[in-house]
Scaffold this active site. Structure first.
Site, PDB file in Angstrom:
ATOM      1  N   GLU A  53      40.980  47.491  38.539  1.00 54.66           N
ATOM      2  CA  GLU A  53      40.524  46.230  37.954  1.00 54.66           C
ATOM      3  C   GLU A  53      40.861  46.233  36.472  1.00 54.66           C
ATOM      4  O   GLU A  53      40.428  47.112  35.725  1.00 54.66           O
ATOM      5  CB  GLU A  53      39.025  46.025  38.146  1.00 54.66           C
ATOM      6  CG  GLU A  53      38.557  44.705  37.558  1.00 54.66           C
ATOM      7  CD  GLU A  53      37.071  44.465  37.711  1.00 54.66           C
ATOM      8  OE1 GLU A  53      36.613  43.373  37.336  1.00 54.66           O
ATOM      9  OE2 GLU A  53      36.365  45.378  38.185  1.00 54.66           O
ATOM     10  N   ASP A  99      44.116  50.535  26.956  1.00 57.27           N
ATOM     11  CA  ASP A  99      45.073  49.499  27.320  1.00 57.27           C
ATOM     12  C   ASP A  99      45.508  49.657  28.774  1.00 57.27           C
ATOM     13  O   ASP A  99      46.051  50.695  29.167  1.00 57.27           O
ATOM     14  CB  ASP A  99      46.261  49.652  26.360  1.00 57.27           C
ATOM     15  CG  ASP A  99      47.405  48.696  26.628  1.00 57.27           C
ATOM     16  OD1 ASP A  99      47.329  47.902  27.573  1.00 57.27           O
ATOM     17  OD2 ASP A  99      48.386  48.758  25.872  1.00 57.27           O
ATOM     18  N   ASP A 150      42.135  36.172  29.204  1.00 59.51           N
ATOM     19  CA  ASP A 150      42.126  35.240  28.075  1.00 59.51           C
ATOM     20  C   ASP A 150      43.366  34.356  28.146  1.00 59.51           C
ATOM     21  O   ASP A 150      44.483  34.870  28.197  1.00 59.51           O
ATOM     22  CB  ASP A 150      42.111  36.021  26.762  1.00 59.51           C
ATOM     23  CG  ASP A 150      41.755  35.152  25.568  1.00 59.51           C
ATOM     24  OD1 ASP A 150      42.182  33.987  25.533  1.00 59.51           O
ATOM     25  OD2 ASP A 150      41.061  35.652  24.670  1.00 59.51           O
ATOM     26  N   ASP A 177      40.005  30.197  34.947  1.00 59.13           N
ATOM     27  CA  ASP A 177      39.376  28.878  34.852  1.00 59.13           C
ATOM     28  C   ASP A 177      40.200  27.946  33.963  1.00 59.13           C
ATOM     29  O   ASP A 177      39.748  26.863  33.625  1.00 59.13           O
ATOM     30  CB  ASP A 177      37.960  29.003  34.278  1.00 59.13           C
ATOM     31  CG  ASP A 177      37.962  29.497  32.839  1.00 59.13           C
ATOM     32  OD1 ASP A 177      38.773  30.390  32.517  1.00 59.13           O
ATOM     33  OD2 ASP A 177      37.170  28.993  32.018  1.00 59.13           O
ATOM     34  N   PHE A 199      29.278  33.776  33.502  1.00 64.72           N
ATOM     35  CA  PHE A 199      30.403  33.075  32.884  1.00 64.72           C
ATOM     36  C   PHE A 199      30.991  32.032  33.824  1.00 64.72           C
ATOM     37  O   PHE A 199      31.216  30.892  33.460  1.00 64.72           O
ATOM     38  CB  PHE A 199      31.509  34.041  32.464  1.00 64.72           C
ATOM     39  CG  PHE A 199      32.795  33.332  32.202  1.00 64.72           C
ATOM     40  CD1 PHE A 199      32.966  32.590  31.050  1.00 64.72           C
ATOM     41  CD2 PHE A 199      33.809  33.336  33.146  1.00 64.72           C
ATOM     42  CE1 PHE A 199      34.127  31.871  30.833  1.00 64.72           C
ATOM     43  CE2 PHE A 199      34.973  32.633  32.936  1.00 64.72           C
ATOM     44  CZ  PHE A 199      35.131  31.904  31.776  1.00 64.72           C
ATOM     45  N   GLU A 200      31.223  32.437  35.070  1.00 59.69           N
ATOM     46  CA  GLU A 200      31.821  31.489  36.010  1.00 59.69           C
ATOM     47  C   GLU A 200      30.882  30.326  36.279  1.00 59.69           C
ATOM     48  O   GLU A 200      31.315  29.186  36.437  1.00 59.69           O
ATOM     49  CB  GLU A 200      32.181  32.198  37.314  1.00 59.69           C
ATOM     50  CG  GLU A 200      32.962  31.312  38.262  1.00 59.69           C
ATOM     51  CD  GLU A 200      33.503  32.058  39.475  1.00 59.69           C
ATOM     52  OE1 GLU A 200      33.859  31.395  40.458  1.00 59.69           O
ATOM     53  OE2 GLU A 200      33.568  33.310  39.421  1.00 59.69           O
TER      54      GLU A 200
END
Length: 261
Positions: A94, A146, A169, A205, A241-242
């Site tokens: 993930e 990273d 993002d 989104d 958040f969603e």
């Protein structure tokens, strides 16, 4: 990404992870084609922004207990996941786990898989460690740094059953599009690390970014429309958040590809 809220402590100049209370998947990944090497946490022009963070007392305590057991910093050594997890199992990576809300829930729902969460924001990782400890979730390991470095140096070709990138993002301004994580070079890198039949699952989104992601993913020759039974679940818990995205009328787009068999 999601309410896996921003993630990165690094420390004072660490790239900031996302908008609002989310940490984008980009929060854990530098741009694949960036220039110039920096620290191992931020080795290139990154797709995440600088953000500071410090641990609360309970978070520090969880970090001290759990990090030596299930956490590592990004490095150059190929991961021995069988040794790290203590078993052989399908491996999911993930990218950008944020505060780990969805990470922990999905790992608990899939006890038969090994899940590695990659993130840079230390308070977010500490929250994930708390969730793992509190809920006794044995199949999660975490890497700080990273994600592109992880894919390039720590993950063997054709070793992953799945890759998840939720709510990266979007860098909406045109002049910042070069910072977006999900572009052709990263798709090629991810595809090379997936097993034949493995799955890449992306969620966003942001409508314009969704189209750009779709175009780049469809152009990757090793990826195709998933027309076989997926080896991983595509069900995501709806995070805070969603939920906010739904409240303001944002459409959530899920994009799924399979590695050609």
């Amino acid at each position: 990404m999601r309410d896996n809220g921003p993630v990165n402590h690094a420390d004072q100049d660490a790239p900031e992870t996302s908008r609002d209370d989310r940490s984008p998947s980009d929060a854990a990944a530098g741009q694949h084609a960036g220039a110039g090497k920096g620290s191992r946490l931020y080795p290139r022009v990154t797709s995440f922004r600088s953000r500071r963070g410090s641990l609360t007392g309970p978070q520090q305590s969880a970090w001290d207990r759990m990090w030596p057991k299930i956490g590592r910093d990004v490095g150059d050594d190929l991961l021995d996941t069988t040794s790290w997890f203590g078993r052989e199992a399908p491996l999911i990576l993930e990218i950008g786990s944020g505060t780990g809300t969805a990470t922990a829930a999905m790992a608990k729902a899939e006890p038969h898989v090994n899940l590695i969460a990659v993130e840079v924001y230390r308070p977010g990782l500490a929250q994930l460690l708390q969730l793992v400890e509190r809920n006794q979730i044995p199949n999660v390991r975490v890497l700080r740094g990273d994600a592109v470095e992880v894919l390039e140096h720590m993950v063997a070709p054709e070793s992953l059953t799945g890759v998840r990138v939720f709510f990266p993002d979007p860098w909406p301004k045109a002049r910042h599009h070069k910072r977006r994580l999900l572009q052709a070079p990263t798709f090629a890198l991810i595809a090379s690390r997936l097993k034949p039949g493995g799955v890449l699952h992306v969620a966003t989104d942001h409508a314009e970014y969704a189209e750009a992601i779709r175009e780049a993913g469809d152009a990757e020759p090793l990826l195709t429309e998933l027309d076989w039974e997926s080896p991983i679940t595509h069900e995501r818990p709806v995070t805070k958040f969603e939920g906010k995205a739904h409240q303001v009328g944002s459409t959530i787009t899920d994009l799924i590809w399979g590695k050609i068999k």
